[in-house]
Design a protein around this motif. Structure first.
Motif, PDB file in Angstrom:
ATOM      1  N   MET A 118       0.829  -1.209   0.000  1.00  0.00           N
ATOM      2  CA  MET A 118       0.000   0.000   0.000  1.00  0.00           C
ATOM      3  C   MET A 118       0.865   1.263   0.000  1.00  0.00           C
ATOM      4  SD  MET A 118      -3.197  -0.974  -0.103  1.00  0.00           S
ATOM      5  CE  MET A 118      -2.768  -2.446  -1.022  1.00  0.00           C
ATOM      6  N   VAL A 119       1.945   1.232   0.782  1.00  0.00           N
ATOM      7  CA  VAL A 119       2.864   2.377   0.832  1.00  0.00           C
ATOM      8  C   VAL A 119       3.493   2.600  -0.535  1.00  0.00           C
ATOM      9  CG1 VAL A 119       5.039   3.224   1.819  1.00  0.00           C
ATOM     10  CG2 VAL A 119       3.334   2.146   3.296  1.00  0.00           C
ATOM     11  N   LYS A 120       3.889   1.495  -1.190  1.00  0.00           N
ATOM     12  CA  LYS A 120       4.498   1.592  -2.520  1.00  0.00           C
ATOM     13  C   LYS A 120       3.523   2.201  -3.523  1.00  0.00           C
ATOM     14  CE  LYS A 120       6.411  -1.263  -6.239  1.00  0.00           C
ATOM     15  NZ  LYS A 120       6.683  -2.639  -6.724  1.00  0.00           N
ATOM     16  N   LYS A 121       2.274   1.722  -3.498  1.00  0.00           N
ATOM     17  CA  LYS A 121       1.277   2.242  -4.443  1.00  0.00           C
ATOM     18  C   LYS A 121       0.958   3.706  -4.150  1.00  0.00           C
ATOM     19  CE  LYS A 121      -0.993  -2.052  -5.840  1.00  0.00           C
ATOM     20  NZ  LYS A 121      -0.760  -1.809  -7.290  1.00  0.00           N
ATOM     21  N   SER A 122       0.967   4.078  -2.881  1.00  0.00           N
ATOM     22  CA  SER A 122       0.726   5.468  -2.518  1.00  0.00           C
ATOM     23  C   SER A 122       1.838   6.360  -3.068  1.00  0.00           C
ATOM     24  CB  SER A 122       0.656   5.600  -0.989  1.00  0.00           C
ATOM     25  OG  SER A 122       0.568   6.952  -0.614  1.00  0.00           O
ATOM     26  N   ASN A 123       3.066   5.898  -2.943  1.00  0.00           N
ATOM     27  CA  ASN A 123       4.200   6.680  -3.465  1.00  0.00           C
ATOM     28  C   ASN A 123       4.135   6.793  -4.982  1.00  0.00           C
ATOM     29  OD1 ASN A 123       5.242   7.104  -0.903  1.00  0.00           O
ATOM     30  ND2 ASN A 123       6.557   5.270  -0.966  1.00  0.00           N
ATOM     31  N   GLU A 124       3.728   5.729  -5.634  1.00  0.00           N
ATOM     32  CA  GLU A 124       3.590   5.756  -7.095  1.00  0.00           C
ATOM     33  C   GLU A 124       2.518   6.751  -7.522  1.00  0.00           C
ATOM     34  OE1 GLU A 124       2.698   1.727  -8.021  1.00  0.00           O
ATOM     35  OE2 GLU A 124       4.800   1.047  -7.975  1.00  0.00           O
ATOM     36  N   ALA A 125       1.411   6.804  -6.744  1.00  0.00           N
ATOM     37  CA  ALA A 125       0.337   7.750  -7.055  1.00  0.00           C
ATOM     38  C   ALA A 125       0.826   9.185  -6.902  1.00  0.00           C
ATOM     39  CB  ALA A 125      -0.855   7.494  -6.147  1.00  0.00           C
ATOM     40  N   LYS A 126       1.626   9.427  -5.897  1.00  0.00           N
ATOM     41  CA  LYS A 126       2.160  10.787  -5.682  1.00  0.00           C
ATOM     42  C   LYS A 126       3.110  11.171  -6.816  1.00  0.00           C
ATOM     43  CE  LYS A 126       1.811  10.978  -0.621  1.00  0.00           C
ATOM     44  NZ  LYS A 126       1.055   9.727  -0.422  1.00  0.00           N
TER      45      LYS A 126
END
Length: 415
Positions: A307-315
């Motif tokens: 989830m953290v990885k996907k959040s960073n990708e979204a940012k």
């Protein structure tokens, strides 16, 4: 022949009978009736019957009353005394038919309020004997005669239930609830539960939803939310695309319970483009010690890393995502992106994107878009604006029902 002057109430034993256990609901007689006289041969067995009654020997009292009844050429006053005591003894013996026959004799000398007391007793005795049709008949007579006792109203409803008359229950209970609301009173929980039960028995989905929403609004309970949300996706016409939204309501009402629930919701959120929401769900599960435990604990923590990885990708891709959403002909992507930003903590920026999407006034599913506009506003703390948006959602495929439930939840939630 020697006579025995007696108050009719004494013939009945001044029994101070209570209706349905309510102290003070005594059977009374008018002063004129109390001055009737009875002969000794009638009064003596009546006094003996009264003593038997007071001793709890109701059937024996009824038998003794027949000795008084055997006396020839009885006067109207003697008949009145006999039936008064017979009514009381029959009530003690749970013999409602005899009570009803005695009442037919007594009612001519009873005042209006006294007649109502007797009818209440008859209805209650029939109900306790599980004779619902007769209980309903006498409860209806009571109200036709001007009675207004809440206890008899409850008897009437119980009799309607037992006789299977759900149409009458629905009509009467709905009218009472609407009268309460018109007067600015909250309907009682009992009334709403009765309406819900009757609507379910009749298969009246509209009234069932009406009852559920008011129960949740006035008497919100975690267990009721669980019941409502548990059956939501099984409803005819409820679209599968709202699975994540059901989880959202379960989380908001304290009904996301198992590790699988948390895992499934987090993954659905990430797949739908809301990785920060998914991240928060996993964090909440870990904080509640529902995730991170046992043999699956390591897997749960790997999901948080994802989830953290996907959040960073979204940012990292925020600018490109915003341009693509702005270039889209519909406002769907802007509203979705705005909601994602709100979940990520950028409330002002997220709501600005939602407003831009709404301004396009062109949507694949207008009701869905209005629903998610409301969710973005509510998550951002704009509860009154969220409720206004949700009131405009009229979809019949699940969006309208979800919007109504979120309105209810938002009124009772502690923000």
């Amino acid at each position: 022949m020697k006579t025995l002057k007696t108050v009719v109430a004494v013939a009945v034993g001044v029994l101070a009978l209570s209706l349905n256990g309510a102290p003070g609901a005594e059977f009374g007689f008018s002063q004129a009736a109390a001055q009737e006289t009875v002969r000794k041969e009638v009064g003596t067995p009546l006094n003996e019957a009264s003593k038997l009654y007071k001793a709890g020997k109701h059937k024996e009292a009824l038998a003794k009353i027949r000795d008084a009844e055997a006396v020839a050429n009885r006067t109207p006053g003697e008949n009145f005394a006999i039936e008064g005591l017979r009514f009381s003894a029959a009530m003690g013996a749970s013999d409602a038919d005899t009570m009803a026959r005695s009442f037919d004799v007594l009612k001519a000398k009873l005042g209006g309020p006294q007649q109502l007391q007797y009818m209440e007793a008859i209805a209650g005795t029939y109900l306790r004997a599980n004779n619902a049709p007769k209980a309903l008949e006498w409860a209806n007579k009571y109200f036709a005669a001007g009675g207004n006792s809440p206890a008899v109203k409850q008897m009437q409803q119980q009799a309607q239930f037992k006789s299977g008359d759900m149409t009458a229950v629905l009509k009467d209970t709905l009218a009472e609830i609407q009268a309460d609301e018109k007067a600015g009173r909250a309907p009682t929980q009992d009334k709403l539960n009765i309406l819900l039960y009757a609507a379910q028995k009749k298969g009246d989905a509209a009234t069932e939803s009406y009852a559920v929403e008011r129960l949740l609004n006035h008497y919100p309970r975690k267990e009721l939310w669980a019941q409502v949300l548990g059956g939501l996706q099984g409803k005819k016409g409820f679209a599968a695309r709202f699975a994540l939204d059901v989880y959202r309501l379960q989380l908001a009402t304290g009904n996301l319970r198992t590790a699988d629930d948390y895992m499934e919701m987090a993954q659905l959120a990430a797949q739908a483009g809301y990785p920060d929401e998914g991240k928060k769900v996993v964090e909440q599960g870990l904080a509640a010690n529902i995730l991170g435990q046992g043999a699956e604990g390591a897997r749960h923590k790997r999901l948080l890393d994802l989830m953290v990885k996907k959040s960073n990708e979204a940012k990292a891709g925020a600018a490109a995502a915003e341009k693509a959403a702005s270039d889209s002909k519909t406002g769907d992507e802007l509203v979705k992106l705005g909601l994602s930003r709100v979940f990520a903590g950028d409330k002002a920026g997220g709501l600005k994107l939602v407003e831009a999407g709404i301004a396009k006034d062109n949507f694949t599913r207008a009701d869905d878009t209005k629903f998610y506009q409301g969710l973005a506003l509510y998550t951002a703390g704009e509860t009154s604006k969220a409720q206004a948006a949700w009131r405009g959602v009229k979809g019949t495929d699940g969006s309208g029902e979800l919007a109504r439930l979120w309105q209810v939840q938002s009124r009772s939630a502690k923000k």
